[in-house]
Design a protein around this motif. Sequence first.
Motif, PDB file in Angstrom:
ATOM      1  N   PHE A  37     108.639 -47.739  98.139  1.00 37.46           N
ATOM      2  CA  PHE A  37     108.005 -49.046  98.169  1.00 37.46           C
ATOM      3  C   PHE A  37     109.124 -50.090  98.118  1.00 37.46           C
ATOM      4  O   PHE A  37     110.275 -49.771  97.799  1.00 37.46           O
ATOM      5  N   ARG A  38     108.774 -51.341  98.427  1.00 38.64           N
ATOM      6  CA  ARG A  38     109.759 -52.406  98.321  1.00 38.64           C
ATOM      7  C   ARG A  38     109.086 -53.696  97.863  1.00 38.64           C
ATOM      8  O   ARG A  38     107.889 -53.882  98.050  1.00 38.64           O
ATOM      9  N   GLN A  39     109.902 -54.552  97.263  1.00 36.82           N
ATOM     10  CA  GLN A  39     109.395 -55.838  96.797  1.00 36.82           C
ATOM     11  C   GLN A  39     110.425 -56.915  97.096  1.00 36.82           C
ATOM     12  O   GLN A  39     111.554 -56.865  96.595  1.00 36.82           O
ATOM     13  N   ALA A  40     110.015 -57.861  97.923  1.00 32.16           N
ATOM     14  CA  ALA A  40     110.866 -59.001  98.254  1.00 32.16           C
ATOM     15  C   ALA A  40     110.596 -60.129  97.266  1.00 32.16           C
ATOM     16  O   ALA A  40     109.524 -60.183  96.651  1.00 32.16           O
ATOM     17  N   PRO A  41     111.541 -61.045  97.112  1.00 36.38           N
ATOM     18  CA  PRO A  41     111.344 -62.154  96.179  1.00 36.38           C
ATOM     19  C   PRO A  41     110.076 -62.936  96.491  1.00 36.38           C
ATOM     20  O   PRO A  41     109.828 -63.310  97.640  1.00 36.38           O
ATOM     21  N   GLY A  42     109.266 -63.162  95.467  1.00 43.55           N
ATOM     22  CA  GLY A  42     108.048 -63.933  95.629  1.00 43.55           C
ATOM     23  C   GLY A  42     106.908 -63.211  96.309  1.00 43.55           C
ATOM     24  O   GLY A  42     105.865 -63.811  96.586  1.00 43.55           O
ATOM     25  N   LYS A  43     107.093 -61.918  96.571  1.00 45.96           N
ATOM     26  CA  LYS A  43     106.041 -61.149  97.249  1.00 45.96           C
ATOM     27  C   LYS A  43     105.622 -59.963  96.400  1.00 45.96           C
ATOM     28  O   LYS A  43     106.327 -59.548  95.481  1.00 45.96           O
ATOM     29  N   GLU A  44     104.471 -59.409  96.730  1.00 56.62           N
ATOM     30  CA  GLU A  44     103.988 -58.232  96.028  1.00 56.62           C
ATOM     31  C   GLU A  44     104.723 -56.986  96.522  1.00 56.62           C
ATOM     32  O   GLU A  44     105.246 -56.952  97.631  1.00 56.62           O
ATOM     33  N   ARG A  45     104.723 -55.974  95.665  1.00 58.62           N
ATOM     34  CA  ARG A  45     105.309 -54.703  96.058  1.00 58.62           C
ATOM     35  C   ARG A  45     104.499 -54.119  97.211  1.00 58.62           C
ATOM     36  O   ARG A  45     103.250 -54.140  97.187  1.00 58.62           O
ATOM     37  N   GLU A  46     105.188 -53.595  98.218  1.00 62.20           N
ATOM     38  CA  GLU A  46     104.483 -53.063  99.378  1.00 62.20           C
ATOM     39  C   GLU A  46     104.955 -51.653  99.714  1.00 62.20           C
ATOM     40  O   GLU A  46     106.094 -51.267  99.457  1.00 62.20           O
ATOM     41  N   PHE A  47     104.057 -50.916 100.282  1.00 64.17           N
ATOM     42  CA  PHE A  47     104.310 -49.543 100.713  1.00 64.17           C
ATOM     43  C   PHE A  47     105.288 -49.527 101.880  1.00 64.17           C
ATOM     44  O   PHE A  47     105.211 -50.367 102.783  1.00 64.17           O
ATOM     45  N   VAL A  48     106.197 -48.557 101.868  1.00 54.86           N
ATOM     46  CA  VAL A  48     107.142 -48.370 102.964  1.00 54.86           C
ATOM     47  C   VAL A  48     106.904 -47.026 103.659  1.00 54.86           C
ATOM     48  O   VAL A  48     106.698 -46.969 104.867  1.00 54.86           O
ATOM     49  N   ALA A  49     106.943 -45.946 102.877  1.00 50.94           N
ATOM     50  CA  ALA A  49     106.792 -44.617 103.475  1.00 50.94           C
ATOM     51  C   ALA A  49     106.463 -43.606 102.394  1.00 50.94           C
ATOM     52  O   ALA A  49     106.772 -43.808 101.216  1.00 50.94           O
ATOM     53  N   THR A  50     105.844 -42.504 102.819  1.00 52.11           N
ATOM     54  CA  THR A  50     105.545 -41.423 101.896  1.00 52.11           C
ATOM     55  C   THR A  50     105.747 -40.087 102.591  1.00 52.11           C
ATOM     56  O   THR A  50     105.654 -39.993 103.823  1.00 52.11           O
ATOM     57  N   VAL A  51     106.022 -39.058 101.787  1.00 49.94           N
ATOM     58  CA  VAL A  51     106.226 -37.711 102.313  1.00 49.94           C
ATOM     59  C   VAL A  51     105.493 -36.721 101.424  1.00 49.94           C
ATOM     60  O   VAL A  51     105.469 -36.859 100.205  1.00 49.94           O
ATOM     61  N   SER A  52     104.884 -35.738 102.048  1.00 48.99           N
ATOM     62  CA  SER A  52     104.150 -34.719 101.308  1.00 48.99           C
ATOM     63  C   SER A  52     105.100 -33.822 100.524  1.00 48.99           C
ATOM     64  O   SER A  52     106.310 -33.863 100.722  1.00 48.99           O
ATOM     65  N   MET A  53     104.542 -32.976  99.681  1.00 47.60           N
ATOM     66  CA  MET A  53     105.377 -32.196  98.775  1.00 47.60           C
ATOM     67  C   MET A  53     106.335 -31.258  99.518  1.00 47.60           C
ATOM     68  O   MET A  53     107.463 -31.039  99.073  1.00 47.60           O
ATOM     69  N   GLY A  54     105.914 -30.752 100.652  1.00 45.43           N
ATOM     70  CA  GLY A  54     106.764 -29.851 101.411  1.00 45.43           C
ATOM     71  C   GLY A  54     107.655 -30.550 102.414  1.00 45.43           C
ATOM     72  O   GLY A  54     108.525 -29.926 103.029  1.00 45.43           O
ATOM     73  N   GLY A  55     107.424 -31.850 102.587  1.00 45.75           N
ATOM     74  CA  GLY A  55     108.240 -32.622 103.514  1.00 45.75           C
ATOM     75  C   GLY A  55     107.755 -32.599 104.950  1.00 45.75           C
ATOM     76  O   GLY A  55     108.402 -33.167 105.831  1.00 45.75           O
TER      77      GLY A  55
END
Length: 127
Positions: A37-55
Amino acid sequence: QVQLEESGGGLVQAGGSLRLSCAVSGRDFSDYAMGWFRQAPGKEREFVATVSMGGYSTTYADSVKGRFTISRNNAKNTMYLQMISLKPEDTAVYYCARGPYGDVTGEYRYALEYDVWGQGTQVTVSS
């Protein structure tokens, strides 16, 4: 107790590349989905990417699709985020987080679904 530690952030020019790492201490890393996830100044935290347990399964935010690649090495208890063609709007603090147990879908994109978080690493992209 599980701990997550991000590294690899820094200052880069637009069009450049960075690779973030997330080292995970504790057992059973390979049994959980992981995400960035990422959070820019003055903004809410946002989703970037996800990976399953096995990749094998991944999901990306539309804003980074085609430019960022998430991966994991379960033997090393480490997750990665390779970022290319960086833009000034990618500037943010990047956080890694542990997702649901047993996930094979790689589709969890909401922060509330993640229970352990790192401290974050700053990525700054200059124009």
